[in-house]
Design a protein around this motif. Structure first.
Motif, mmCIF file in Angstrom:
data_model
loop_
_atom_site.group_PDB
_atom_site.id
_atom_site.type_symbol
_atom_site.label_atom_id
_atom_site.label_comp_id
_atom_site.label_asym_id
_atom_site.label_seq_id
_atom_site.Cartn_x
_atom_site.Cartn_y
_atom_site.Cartn_z
ATOM 1 N N ARG A 59 0.828 -1.029 0.066
ATOM 2 C CA ARG A 59 -0.087 -0.051 0.059
ATOM 3 C C ARG A 59 0.870 1.136 -0.091
ATOM 4 N NH1 ARG A 59 -3.614 2.730 4.372
ATOM 5 N NH2 ARG A 59 -2.254 1.143 5.716
ATOM 6 N N ILE A 60 0.785 2.012 -1.143
ATOM 7 C CA ILE A 60 1.356 3.289 -1.180
ATOM 8 C C ILE A 60 0.632 4.462 -1.154
ATOM 9 C CG2 ILE A 60 3.269 4.203 -2.881
ATOM 10 C CD1 ILE A 60 4.085 1.389 -2.085
ATOM 11 N N GLN A 61 1.137 5.309 -0.435
ATOM 12 C CA GLN A 61 0.351 6.866 -0.232
ATOM 13 C C GLN A 61 1.114 7.608 -1.174
ATOM 14 O OE1 GLN A 61 0.269 9.336 3.095
ATOM 15 N NE2 GLN A 61 -1.818 8.759 3.148
ATOM 16 N N VAL A 62 0.528 8.364 -2.141
ATOM 17 C CA VAL A 62 1.084 9.280 -3.017
ATOM 18 C C VAL A 62 0.336 10.863 -2.772
ATOM 19 C CG1 VAL A 62 1.375 10.245 -5.378
ATOM 20 C CG2 VAL A 62 1.371 7.681 -4.779
ATOM 21 N N SER A 63 1.091 11.881 -2.591
ATOM 22 C CA SER A 63 0.631 13.125 -2.269
ATOM 23 C C SER A 63 1.386 14.085 -3.295
ATOM 24 C CB SER A 63 0.896 13.617 -1.057
ATOM 25 O OG SER A 63 0.582 12.731 0.021
ATOM 26 N N ILE A 79 -2.419 11.675 -11.695
ATOM 27 C CA ILE A 79 -1.692 10.521 -10.663
ATOM 28 C C ILE A 79 -2.425 9.154 -11.208
ATOM 29 C CG2 ILE A 79 -1.267 9.609 -8.562
ATOM 30 C CD1 ILE A 79 -1.398 12.431 -7.322
ATOM 31 N N LYS A 80 -3.646 9.178 -11.416
ATOM 32 C CA LYS A 80 -4.197 7.883 -11.858
ATOM 33 C C LYS A 80 -3.844 7.432 -13.088
ATOM 34 C CE LYS A 80 -8.646 7.933 -11.633
ATOM 35 N NZ LYS A 80 -10.185 7.850 -11.928
ATOM 36 N N ALA A 81 -3.515 8.295 -14.155
ATOM 37 C CA ALA A 81 -3.132 8.091 -15.554
ATOM 38 C C ALA A 81 -1.625 7.098 -15.297
ATOM 39 C CB ALA A 81 -2.966 9.234 -16.302
ATOM 40 N N VAL A 82 -0.887 7.768 -14.457
ATOM 41 C CA VAL A 82 0.512 6.847 -14.609
ATOM 42 C C VAL A 82 0.740 5.562 -13.726
ATOM 43 C CG1 VAL A 82 1.972 9.056 -15.266
ATOM 44 C CG2 VAL A 82 1.457 8.772 -12.870
ATOM 45 N N MET A 83 -0.023 5.811 -12.672
ATOM 46 C CA MET A 83 -0.303 4.757 -11.626
ATOM 47 C C MET A 83 -0.796 3.477 -12.125
ATOM 48 S SD MET A 83 1.815 5.562 -9.117
ATOM 49 C CE MET A 83 1.369 4.882 -7.434
ATOM 50 N N LEU A 84 -1.991 3.610 -12.582
ATOM 51 C CA LEU A 84 -2.788 2.490 -13.058
ATOM 52 C C LEU A 84 -1.943 2.020 -14.364
ATOM 53 C CD1 LEU A 84 -6.479 3.795 -13.209
ATOM 54 C CD2 LEU A 84 -5.144 2.520 -11.577
ATOM 55 N N THR A 86 1.037 1.343 -14.857
ATOM 56 C CA THR A 86 2.121 0.677 -14.327
ATOM 57 C C THR A 86 1.625 -0.541 -13.404
ATOM 58 O OG1 THR A 86 3.603 2.642 -14.213
ATOM 59 C CG2 THR A 86 4.327 0.906 -13.012
ATOM 60 N N GLY A 87 0.389 -0.801 -13.154
ATOM 61 C CA GLY A 87 -0.169 -1.945 -12.509
ATOM 62 C C GLY A 87 -0.511 -1.659 -11.201
ATOM 63 N N PHE A 88 -0.448 -0.463 -10.629
ATOM 64 C CA PHE A 88 -1.061 0.143 -9.407
ATOM 65 C C PHE A 88 -2.677 -0.078 -9.455
ATOM 66 C CE2 PHE A 88 3.373 1.805 -9.198
ATOM 67 C CZ PHE A 88 3.602 1.338 -7.780
ATOM 68 N N MET A 89 -3.202 -0.180 -8.102
ATOM 69 C CA MET A 89 -4.749 0.058 -8.210
ATOM 70 C C MET A 89 -5.069 0.925 -7.239
ATOM 71 S SD MET A 89 -5.482 -4.134 -8.362
ATOM 72 C CE MET A 89 -7.278 -4.035 -8.136
ATOM 73 N N TYR A 105 -1.272 23.796 -2.066
ATOM 74 C CA TYR A 105 -2.278 23.073 -1.826
ATOM 75 C C TYR A 105 -1.838 21.769 -1.969
ATOM 76 C CZ TYR A 105 -4.552 27.499 -2.922
ATOM 77 O OH TYR A 105 -5.013 28.731 -3.039
ATOM 78 N N GLY A 106 -2.849 20.627 -1.467
ATOM 79 C CA GLY A 106 -2.348 19.201 -1.674
ATOM 80 C C GLY A 106 -3.661 18.270 -1.717
ATOM 81 N N TYR A 107 -2.982 17.163 -2.414
ATOM 82 C CA TYR A 107 -4.240 16.228 -2.651
ATOM 83 C C TYR A 107 -3.216 14.688 -2.446
ATOM 84 C CZ TYR A 107 -7.186 12.740 -4.791
ATOM 85 O OH TYR A 107 -8.062 11.741 -5.224
ATOM 86 N N THR A 108 -3.853 13.963 -1.632
ATOM 87 C CA THR A 108 -3.359 12.397 -1.536
ATOM 88 C C THR A 108 -4.058 11.271 -1.670
ATOM 89 O OG1 THR A 108 -1.945 11.335 0.307
ATOM 90 C CG2 THR A 108 -4.112 12.186 1.064
ATOM 91 N N CYS A 109 -3.654 10.413 -2.357
ATOM 92 C CA CYS A 109 -4.253 9.140 -2.625
ATOM 93 C C CYS A 109 -3.468 8.003 -2.378
ATOM 94 C CB CYS A 109 -4.682 9.192 -4.093
ATOM 95 S SG CYS A 109 -3.413 9.657 -5.067
ATOM 96 N N ASP A 110 -4.208 6.704 -2.020
ATOM 97 C CA ASP A 110 -3.536 5.448 -1.804
ATOM 98 C C ASP A 110 -3.783 4.498 -2.874
ATOM 99 O OD1 ASP A 110 -3.044 6.467 0.669
ATOM 100 O OD2 ASP A 110 -4.489 5.231 1.792
ATOM 101 N N TYR A 111 -2.639 3.733 -3.066
ATOM 102 C CA TYR A 111 -2.734 2.733 -4.118
ATOM 103 C C TYR A 111 -2.180 1.445 -3.632
ATOM 104 C CZ TYR A 111 -3.462 6.266 -7.714
ATOM 105 O OH TYR A 111 -4.052 7.139 -8.490
#
Length: 118
Positions: A59-63, A79-84, A86-89, A105-111
């Motif tokens: 589980r990876i957190q990206v900000s 972020i979703k465009a590059v992570m998906l 590569t095989g991240f969900m 400003y910030g945004y964070t998401c988990d993969y």
């Protein structure tokens, strides 16, 4: 086994912003206008055979932080465009509070990334 740090960093570098592990900027460092951080939150075995793990879930957190609101507002899709690819969900994402001290400003998401043992 893969090196999850190298995979995550090389994937996020495609965004064109400075990429670092979470917490690696010095406390008084001048931050870039826009940058991405990542952190490995955990890993857990997802399968076993003969008392040995056969798969692992990371589980990876990206900000993403930016002084430009438009970059933060498009962060989820960017972020979703590059992570998906590569095989991240994607697990989920959320806005972060405005950092008044730096003007970011910030945004964070988990993969999650699933790895099968060879």
């Amino acid at each position: 086994m893969i090196n999850i740090y190298e995979l995550t960093c090389s994937t996020l570098e495609q965004l064109g912003h400075d990429v670092r592990e979470q917490g690696s900027y010095a406390p008084n460092a001048k931050l870039p206008e826009s940058f991405v951080t990542y952190q490995v939150i955990d890993d857990s075995p997802a399968g076993h055979a003969d008392n040995k793990p056969t798969s692992l879930v990371w589980r990876i957190q990206v900000s993403l932080y930016s002084k430009r609101p438009a970059i933060k507002q498009g962060a989820s899709e960017t972020i979703k465009a590059v992570m998906l690819e590569t095989g991240f969900m994607r697990v989920g994402g959320r806005d972060l509070p405005f950092l008044e001290a730096t003007g970011h400003y910030g945004y964070t998401c988990d993969y999650r990334f699933y790895e099968m043992e060879e």
